[in-house]
Design an enzyme around this catalytic site. Structure first.
Site: not given
Ligand SMILES: *Cc1c(COP(=O)(O)O)cnc(C)c1O
Length: 816
Positions: A666, A560, A364
């Site tokens: 998402k 990020k 990862h």
């Molecule tokens: C999907 C999700 C993540 C991952 O988000 P990234 O933008 O890919 O870092 C982290 N925390 C929660 C609660 C999520 O639902």
């Protein structure tokens, strides 16, 4: 939430309403298992009764699934993960069982709204972020695809911390998700194993025996995981710890109460909290103990089940596929070897063959500082027998490497022991050599694995690395979190996409349909109104639902680049104030995410977001054109609220640093446009939605690497960009922190001095990309079409597709 939009005709699962009437069943459960009647029951009692009543239906499918697997003698998947970020389960289980409507009706007769009951469920935060959420999506997809599987992890009593903001500063509070009990779980005390630490290895002539100095007991707590349409129910098995001797009565009777309970406290410490960092080794001995604790319990459980069912250990690889979610369970390689050699008496070669055919590893992260390694003396003290096994594996691997012509540099890179400086055990190398498959989580990430961290191991085992681009479950991340959109899509293309997310592609034919665009925009607006009203109630904010909702939610980390977004926000704020006459697009900037408790800069970034929000939101001269929000305590339930309401998805990591991302998927699934760099899965999202339907900017991974290699002068870049220079110096000189003007001097100094994360290098491109977003937003019809193109073309990012690939390429399993 519009409940009438759930479960349109044709979407209801077949498993539906068999058995006693739900309404009567809940009352019976409330009375006989919760021990309350309708007069004395609290809302929590109703929540518990609701879950237990549903669980009764789930259990029948659970037992049926287990029997089918035993009868078919099918291969099982074992997913080992230190994190499962599962969130709430009630809505998921109801929806997958097709019982939402029935439960709604039942609760209504007692005067309860299902969504109010759902809100009483604590959010199970047994993970930090993406890696843990991936494990949860995978568990749901495994069940949905009817693949027999166990998830194995730790039942943390407190899990990930709860985040509060005090005057904009992050405060970490314990998450007490178990304080009302957990009606989902089953204690399986009969499945208990001893886990040893320390001690010595004794030579018994024909074999060796590890005599640990300390032992704790791991016992299983099972949670059912329901697949879509209730087809299969799998098990999430989380381990809890207790002392073999819970109390030393002699000490207790002598008045030494603390001493009497010391062993129990020590054991319970193992399952107390999740280390709040998933990208850097915590370094604590306790973390290594946690990893070995849950890995050993899981491997013992797998081996016991196999031997009990099949009578011999030699067939293990035909019946079990063990997937390691990152290196946290990498000690599984040595633990399985130990059981095979020391307990089952196999010779080393045979054990090594079985181990490698059984184990697979998912990587990862590429960040060298985030690759787990343990000081050798610590490892040897805690796990002396495993250390011997690792040495034996290492000499074997290095012999192979020499034979293949590796030079000293390559040998040093391949070795399981890092010999530079303080000697350390490299868990990624152990996982790599002990697995038959090593996969990355997005195409770019997998290519970078081959060319960077694992280049020498890849040279030695050139077919081992493969790619499995991540996915998310469309049940939770579309159907359940966005019933409005699900209804509109069903009306437009029928319900087939509910069973196969790639059928969302049928929307492509309707992308230009103005009426569909309008209906989707109405749903988006309703979701934004709901989020705005939630933020008004919880934070006292007033937000305009017609503004562009620009969302940046994920763990707070410099790679990020929340900081890039914040600096750009300040630049935009300056420009709106200097040119109020221009027709600015009204924006709401929404941030959320937790910072690891020891990560100073990340915490400062949260404070900066809050400081900027305070100043901007109170400034009448920007009118309603810009609002900034930092939502505290980002978790799965919050994500389910926010994502359906987003217009713009911020995926702006420094290229080459985000392995995949799943948040990006998402958002696109819910019709947000992405502004992003060519990093992680963004690259594949762009390929699928098309260049016109995503806003890409900034340096590529290759360009970032070149700049880092030399010749990059951030100071010169800052001085050339008026907007950037003004924004950085405003932050640095305390415009947003008059109470402590030098608060951000160091943070901004980092951008001037080295700018490792390329904030300055990418600023102008990002700023220009944001103005492209503004222009796109002004043409709402075109924006809607782009939103539809996003929804239509991201069905491939369903975790069903990902799991289908793991099943075919890595595990060799089918359904049953
Ligand atoms: C999907 C999700 C993540 C991952 O988000 P990234 O933008 O890919 O870092 C982290 N925390 C929660 C609660 C999520 O639902």
């Amino acid at each position: 939430m519009r409940h009438d939009e759930r479960e349109k005709p044709g979407t209801v699962a077949a498993s539906g309403s068999a058995g006693p009437d739900m309404k009567d069943h809940i009352l019976d459960v409330l009375r006989h298992r919760v021990g309350k009647d309708v007069h004395s029951a609290t809302p929590h009692d109703w929540f518990t009764a609701t879950v237990l009543a549903l669980r009764d239906k789930v259990i029948d499918n659970w037992m049926d699934s287990t029997h089918r697997t035993y009868e078919a003698a099918g291969k099982r998947v074992y997913y080992l993960s230190l994190e499962f970020l599962i969130g709430r389960l009630l809505r998921d289980a109801l929806s997958n069982m097709g019982l939402t409507r029935e439960m709604e009706k039942a609760l209504r007769t007692y005067g309860f709204d299902l969504s109010a009951i759902e809100d009483l469920e604590p959010d199970a935060a047994l993970g930090n972020g993406g890696l843990g959420r991936l494990a949860a999506c995978f568990m749901e997809s495994l069940a949905s695809l009817d693949i027999p599987a166990y998830g194995y992890g730790i039942r943390y009593v407190n899990g990930m911390f709860r985040q509060r903001l005090d005057d904009g500063w992050q405060v970490e509070l314990p998450e007490t998700w178990l304080s009302h009990g957990n009606p989902w779980e089953f204690d399986r005390r009969e499945s208990a194993y001893r886990i040893g630490f320390g001690g010595e290895v004794v030579d018994k002539g024909d074999r060796v025996e590890w005599i640990p100095a300390e032992q704790v007991e791991a016992s299983a707590v099972d949670t059912p995981v329901v697949g879509w349409r209730g087809k299969r129910v799998n098990t999430l098995r989380l381990w809890t710890a207790s002392a073999l001797d819970p109390i030393r009565l002699d000490a207790f009777n002598a008045g030494d109460y603390a001493g009497a309970l010391a062993e129990e406290v020590r054991a319970e410490t193992l399952v107390r909290v999740l280390y709040p960092a998933d990208s850097s080794p915590a370094g604590q001995e306790l973390r290594l103990r946690q990893e070995y604790f849950f890995t050993s319990a899981s491997i013992q459980d797998i081996v016991r089940r196999h031997v009990q069912t099949y009578g011999a250990i030699e067939t293990l690889p035909d019946k079990a596929a063990i997937q390691l979610n990152d290196t946290h369970p990498a000690v599984a390689v040595a633990e399985l070897m130990r059981l095979l050699v020391d307990v089952h008496g196999l010779d080393f070669n045979e054990a090594w063959d079985l181990t490698r055919r059984t184990v697979a590893y998912t990587n990862h992260t590429l960040l060298p500082e985030a690759l787990e390694s343990w000081p050798l003396p610590l490892f040897e003290r805690l796990l002396p027998r495993h250390m011997q096994i690792i040495y034996a594996i290492n000499s074997r691997v290095l012999r192979e490497a020499r034979k293949a012509g590796a030079d000293d540099r390559a040998i040093a890179a391949i070795s399981l022991i890092d010999e530079a400086g303080e000697r350390r055990v490299r868990m990624a190398n152990l996982a790599f050599v002990g697995a038959h498959s090593v996969n990355g989580v997005a195409a770019l990430h997998t290519e970078l694995m081959k060319s960077t961290v694992f280049s020498d191991l890849h040279g030695l085992y050139p077919t081992r690395i493969n790619n499995k681009t991540n996915g998310v479950t469309p049940r939770r991340w579309l159907q359940q979190c966005n019933p409005g959109l699900t209804g509109v899509i069903t009306d437009a293309i029928g319900p087939a996409f509910l069973d196969d997310a790639e059928k969302l592609a049928d929307l492509n034919a309707l992308a230009g349909d103005a009426a569909l665009g309008e209906r989707i925009a109405e749903v988006k607006r309703a979701n934004k109104v709901a989020l705005a009203s939630y933020l008004r109630q919880t934070m006292g904010l007033r937000l305009d639902p017609d503004a562009l909702f620009d969302v940046h939610i994920k763990r707070i980390h410099e790679y990020k680049r929340q900081l890039l977004n914040l600096v750009e926000t300040v630049a935009l704020y300056d420009q709106i104030r200097s040119h109020p006459e221009r027709d600015w697009v009204p924006r709401v900037k929404i941030f959320g995410g937790k910072a690891a408790s020891s990560y100073h800069n990340a915490k400062l970034i949260i404070k900066l977001a809050s400081d900027i929000a305070r100043r901007v939101n109170a400034d009448p001269s920007v009118g309603g054109l810009l609002k900034v929000v930092f939502m505290p305590d980002y978790n799965v339930s919050k994500a389910e609220r926010i994502i359906p309401a987003a217009d713009l998805s911020e995926q702006i990591s420094t290229a080459g640093m985000e392995a995949s991302g799943t948040g990006n998927m998402k958002f696109a699934m819910n019709g947000a446009l992405t502004i992003g760099t060519l990093d992680g899965a963004n690259v594949e999202i762009k390929d699928r939605v098309g260049d016109d339907n995503i806003v890409i900017f900034g340096l590529t991974a290759e360009e970032v690497a070149e700049k880092r290699a030399g010749g990059y002068n951030p100071r010169a870049v800052i001085e050339k960009s008026r907007e950037l220079q003004q924004a950085v110096s405003a932050i640095a000189t305390g415009v947003f922190s008059p109470d402590d003007p030098s608060r951000y001097a160091g943070l901004m100094g980092g951008i001037y001095d080295h700018d490792w994360f390329m904030v300055a290098a990418d600023f102008d491109a990002y700023h220009a990309a944001q103005r492209r977003v503004d222009r796109l937003w002004e043409d709402q019809a075109a924006w809607r079409e782009k939103a539809i193109r996003n929804i239509a073309n991201v069905g491939w990012f369903s975790s069903d597709r990902t799991i289908g690939e793991y099943a075919r390429d890595i595990w060799g399993v089918g359904s049953a």
